[in-house]
Design a protein around this motif. Structure first.
Motif, mmCIF file in Angstrom:
data_model
loop_
_atom_site.group_PDB
_atom_site.id
_atom_site.type_symbol
_atom_site.label_atom_id
_atom_site.label_comp_id
_atom_site.label_asym_id
_atom_site.label_seq_id
_atom_site.Cartn_x
_atom_site.Cartn_y
_atom_site.Cartn_z
ATOM 1 N N VAL A 169 0.844 -1.198 0.000
ATOM 2 C CA VAL A 169 0.000 0.000 0.000
ATOM 3 C C VAL A 169 0.880 1.249 0.000
ATOM 4 O O VAL A 169 0.589 2.237 -0.695
ATOM 5 N N GLY A 170 1.975 1.201 0.771
ATOM 6 C CA GLY A 170 2.895 2.329 0.805
ATOM 7 C C GLY A 170 3.491 2.618 -0.572
ATOM 8 O O GLY A 170 3.649 3.782 -0.960
ATOM 9 N N ARG A 171 3.838 1.573 -1.322
ATOM 10 C CA ARG A 171 4.386 1.798 -2.658
ATOM 11 C C ARG A 171 3.341 2.414 -3.591
ATOM 12 O O ARG A 171 3.658 3.251 -4.434
ATOM 13 N N LEU A 172 2.083 2.015 -3.419
ATOM 14 C CA LEU A 172 1.006 2.639 -4.197
ATOM 15 C C LEU A 172 0.904 4.128 -3.863
ATOM 16 O O LEU A 172 0.792 4.975 -4.763
ATOM 17 N N VAL A 173 0.943 4.449 -2.590
ATOM 18 C CA VAL A 173 0.880 5.845 -2.145
ATOM 19 C C VAL A 173 2.055 6.637 -2.700
ATOM 20 O O VAL A 173 1.909 7.772 -3.154
ATOM 21 N N ALA A 174 3.249 6.022 -2.684
ATOM 22 C CA ALA A 174 4.439 6.718 -3.166
ATOM 23 C C ALA A 174 4.373 6.989 -4.669
ATOM 24 O O ALA A 174 4.833 8.020 -5.142
ATOM 25 N N ARG A 175 3.785 6.060 -5.419
ATOM 26 C CA ARG A 175 3.705 6.240 -6.869
ATOM 27 C C ARG A 175 2.670 7.298 -7.259
ATOM 28 O O ARG A 175 2.906 8.084 -8.160
ATOM 29 N N ARG A 176 1.528 7.308 -6.605
ATOM 30 C CA ARG A 176 0.435 8.189 -7.002
ATOM 31 C C ARG A 176 -0.211 8.854 -5.775
ATOM 32 O O ARG A 176 -1.386 8.673 -5.500
ATOM 33 N N PRO A 177 0.538 9.665 -5.029
ATOM 34 C CA PRO A 177 -0.052 10.268 -3.820
ATOM 35 C C PRO A 177 -1.234 11.177 -4.132
ATOM 36 O O PRO A 177 -2.262 11.130 -3.453
ATOM 37 N N ARG A 178 -1.094 11.987 -5.196
ATOM 38 C CA ARG A 178 -2.179 12.921 -5.510
ATOM 39 C C ARG A 178 -3.439 12.164 -5.939
ATOM 40 O O ARG A 178 -4.550 12.489 -5.522
ATOM 41 N N THR A 179 -3.268 11.182 -6.759
ATOM 42 C CA THR A 179 -4.412 10.389 -7.222
ATOM 43 C C THR A 179 -5.106 9.698 -6.056
ATOM 44 O O THR A 179 -6.348 9.652 -5.973
ATOM 45 N N VAL A 180 -4.297 9.166 -5.133
ATOM 46 C CA VAL A 180 -4.860 8.446 -3.985
ATOM 47 C C VAL A 180 -5.681 9.373 -3.111
ATOM 48 O O VAL A 180 -6.842 9.077 -2.771
#
Length: 747
Positions: free
Chosen positions: A369-380
């Motif tokens: 989940v952290g890697r997802l947040v790091a890749r697309r923080p604005r989108t998340v």
């Protein structure tokens, strides 16, 4: 860590240190066992100090309260009226009326029924009869009312249905609804927690230790609360008792999960369980105390409420949180120290010489989940905000403007059935009149105002000279109550005042009755005080609305200040408060849809949003505190953005477990068939899960990651000189390296 291990090993060789390490945990365990042993039996004694009567919920300064406090001056009776309603499909025969009259006269033999039982009064349509039965308010109302019901039902002729309603009837139903609060509720909550802990830890001993911590905390909290209620310092009601049980079990389990998670980390990095205990305790004490302090601060804001029930809940629940923290920081560490690694059997944490302290498994769910947040923080974070706002859009549909007393109990209600029968054959307000206190000189003036109102059926004045205790009042004055020519009785005068009773045409808990009482108050302004059941409901609802307008902003301000002190920053606390408020709004919006469209509930008490807010904001902030204190710790070592991902990966599992446990414990409130508790159960359970799986897991990490080191402004970590060398000053948020969570060191 090697230095600490060496130091710990050296201390282990010192006899004095070894004795302390053995004696202190044993002493803590014995103290808690003894205290719980004393407090345990008080579960069966709560009824001795708990009250569910109307006076427990009265607003402290309202007109209805002033009238209620003076009623005893006009009559020596402390009775709570019950209304027996006897109905049939056909006109009641003289033989049936005689049998009913004999049964009603025999009720004076029932312990708790006072003298002054009225004769049976037939309805104008001939298909019903009623009788007024004074029940002593200091007795076991539910038991007395049930015996009255049983006797009347047994004596009723064939074809006659008997219901007991009125204030005593509804109080008995409410007491019956709370009857399982110290049995069924506790068992359901503990069973839910046990199942979740076994699933999470896949261990046998650890869930028992955590449950023992929660249960012992509750025993001691109940012991203290019981005695404070006994001496009159606190007011304990059924709803306060239920919330205390759930809050202590849920909070103590949450704090215990945080400690057990940290202790397991330290056992992997330290060969000595004593040194691991010390490090784990030091690491856990700040977030636990901060979280508990936040909840306590929010609960104590309820002391500003003008409602006795709200005001009592604040300190009662706050005491529960105090003992939940104490148990999690003393009893549980002592138990786990005694068990050591065996506490986690069969998945015992193994010490690894080359183990990187706080290493993160990149294959873990929250590392991904952290890697997802790091890749697309604005989108998340934008996606999360849009979804939360969509859920919050229905908040205006939450009808929290009060519900009739007859709808407080969910399911079957003899008092509710009796109220409907009463409204069909008699003035619906029979047995629950509006009470009006006026100066003796204004008696006739006030009576004329009452009689001129279309919502009033009849008016009486309290009179000790009358056999029934009251005399009718008409526009011509006080009427006689005896044969023609009998002089009218004199009204009872206390300090120059008299008491009028106005029977309303509408049921006392109806919207029509509320309109009537508001109209009477307007017409009698400056002349008299209007009280009674309807007036109490009006004052309670109005006060609840005033309370939530005052307490909600104050609670936010207090929690914001605590977060600023804890995180040594301004931006992060503001962000946490904003996301938690958004989550609360979403919980209320979704709850409105469920209450209105799925459960078809009649509405909600005005205090439901306030209670939901206090619990959700205080408890929701708990998980953000657990997350952000660890993020701050990791940020000081590795930099803000890596610290965010590491903090999320490390705390993800324990916070998710804690959220599920807390949601399950609050959901257990739904087993008590009381509308208020059902609504609180859903709002808090849903809101906690929303905080756990969306706000804390995605929204807060994504916003924090995008903001970067500025999240700690104006603290040291926000300044370049205070950042870790690995922290990039500028970063492409949308394309940050996904592999900032390190793999564990390998031997």
């Amino acid at each position: 860590m090697s230095t600490s291990v060496t130091t710990a090993s050296t201390r282990e060789r010192r006899p004095g240190t070894r004795v302390i390490r053995v004696v202190l945990p044993a002493l803590l365990i014995l103290i808690w066992f003894a205290a719980a042993g004393v407090g345990g039996p008080y579960f069966g004694k709560v009824d001795e100090v708990s009250s569910n009567d109307q006076t427990s919920f009265l607003p402290a300064s309202a007109d209805a309260t002033k009238v209620q406090n003076r009623l005893g001056e006009f009559t020596s009776s402390d009775a709570l009226p019950a209304v027996a309603v006897m109905t049939a499909d056909q006109r009641l025969t003289s033989q049936q009326l005689t049998a009913l009259s004999d049964a009603v006269k025999g009720l004076t033999d029932v312990t708790g029924v006072q003298q002054g039982v009225s004769p049976v009064i037939p309805a104008k349509d001939g298909r019903a009869a009623e009788a007024f039965i004074p029940i002593t308010s200091s007795g076991e109302i539910a038991v007395i009312v049930q015996e009255v019901r049983d006797r009347l039902v047994a004596a009723a002729p064939a074809g006659v249905t008997v219901n007991v309603t009125g204030p005593a009837g509804f109080t008995a139903d409410l007491v019956g609804a709370f009857a399982g609060i110290d049995g069924v509720l506790l068992l359901v909550a503990l069973a839910a927690v046990l199942v979740i802990l076994v699933v999470v830890y896949r261990s046998l001993l650890l869930p028992v230790a955590v449950l023992a911590t929660s249960l012992f905390a509750l025993c001691v909290a109940l012991l203290v609360v019981w005695w404070l209620a006994k001496v009159g310092v606190l007011t304990l009601t059924g709803q306060t008792q239920g919330i205390l049980f759930i809050l202590v079990i849920g909070a103590a389990t949450d704090y215990s999960l945080l400690y057990t998670s940290r202790y397991r980390e330290e056992l992997r990095s330290n060969p000595d369980k004593g040194a691991a205990t010390l490090v784990a305790w030091r690491s856990a004490v700040e977030p636990i105390v901060a979280s508990g302090g936040t909840v306590i601060a929010g609960l104590l804001c309820l002391l500003l409420s003008d409602l006795n029930s709200n005001k009592s809940l604040g300190p009662v629940a706050a005491l529960g949180i105090v003992f939940a923290m104490l148990a999690a920081l003393t009893l549980l560490p002592a138990l786990l120290f005694a068990f050591g690694r065996a506490a986690y059997w069969p998945r015992r944490p193994v010490y690894e010489v080359a183990h990187q302290h706080n290493a993160i498994d990149p294959r873990g769910l929250y590392a991904r989940v952290g890697r997802l947040v790091a890749r697309r923080p604005r989108t998340v974070w934008i996606t999360c905000v849009v979804l939360l706002l969509a859920g919050a859009a229905s908040i205006t549909g939450l009808r929290a403007d009060g519900v009739p007393q007859s709808d407080l109990v969910i399911g079957a209600s003899d008092a509710r059935d009796g109220q409907r029968a009463l409204a069909e054959h008699f003035p619906a307000g029979s047995g629950s009149p509006a009470s009006v206190i006026v100066a003796e000189s204004d008696l006739q003036r006030a009576a004329d105002v009452l009689l001129a109102n279309d919502g009033v059926d009849a008016v009486t004045v309290t009179s000790a000279d009358s056999p029934s205790g009251s005399a009718p009042v008409t526009t011509a004055g006080i009427g006689a109550v005896g044969p023609p020519g009998t002089p009218a009785p004199e009204p009872t005068v206390v300090n120059g005042d008299v008491l009028l009773q106005a029977t309303l045409t509408a049921a006392a808990d109806s919207a029509a009755a509320e309109r009537t009482v508001r109209s009477l108050r307007s017409d009698l302004a400056g002349v008299g005080l209007v009280g009674g059941e309807t007036a109490t409901a009006i004052d309670t609802n109005d006060t609840s609305i005033r309370d939530r307008t005052l307490i909600i902003p104050l609670t936010l301000a207090v929690i914001l200040l605590i977060l600023m002190l804890l995180l040594r920053a301004v931006v992060a606390p503001v962000l946490l408060i904003a996301t938690t408020v958004l989550s609360f709004a979403t919980a209320l919006g979704v709850s409105a849809l469920v209450f209105n469209e799925v459960l078809r509930l009649p509405g909600a008490d005005p205090s439901v949003p306030l209670f939901g807010f206090v619990f959700l904001v205080a408890l929701g902030i708990d998980y953000n505190i657990f997350l952000m204190t660890r993020v701050r710790e990791e940020s000081a070592r590795h930099g803000t953005r890596p610290g965010i991902l590491r903090g999320l990966a490390v705390t993800g599992g324990v916070i998710t477990s804690a959220g599920v446990v807390l949601a399950a414990t609050f959901a257990a409130l739904a087993v008590i068939p009381v509308l208020f508790l059902l609504q609180i159960a859903f709002i808090v359970a849903f809101g906690v899960l929303l905080d756990t799986f969306v706000v804390r897991t995605l929204l807060v990490p994504a916003l924090t990651y995008q903001i970067g080191p500025a999240i700690w402004w104006p603290g040291r970590l926000s300044r370049p000189a205070g950042r870790h060398a690995a922290e990039p000053v500028e970063a492409d948020h949308e394309h940050a390296d996904a592999d900032t969570v390190p793999a564990p060191a390998r031997q």
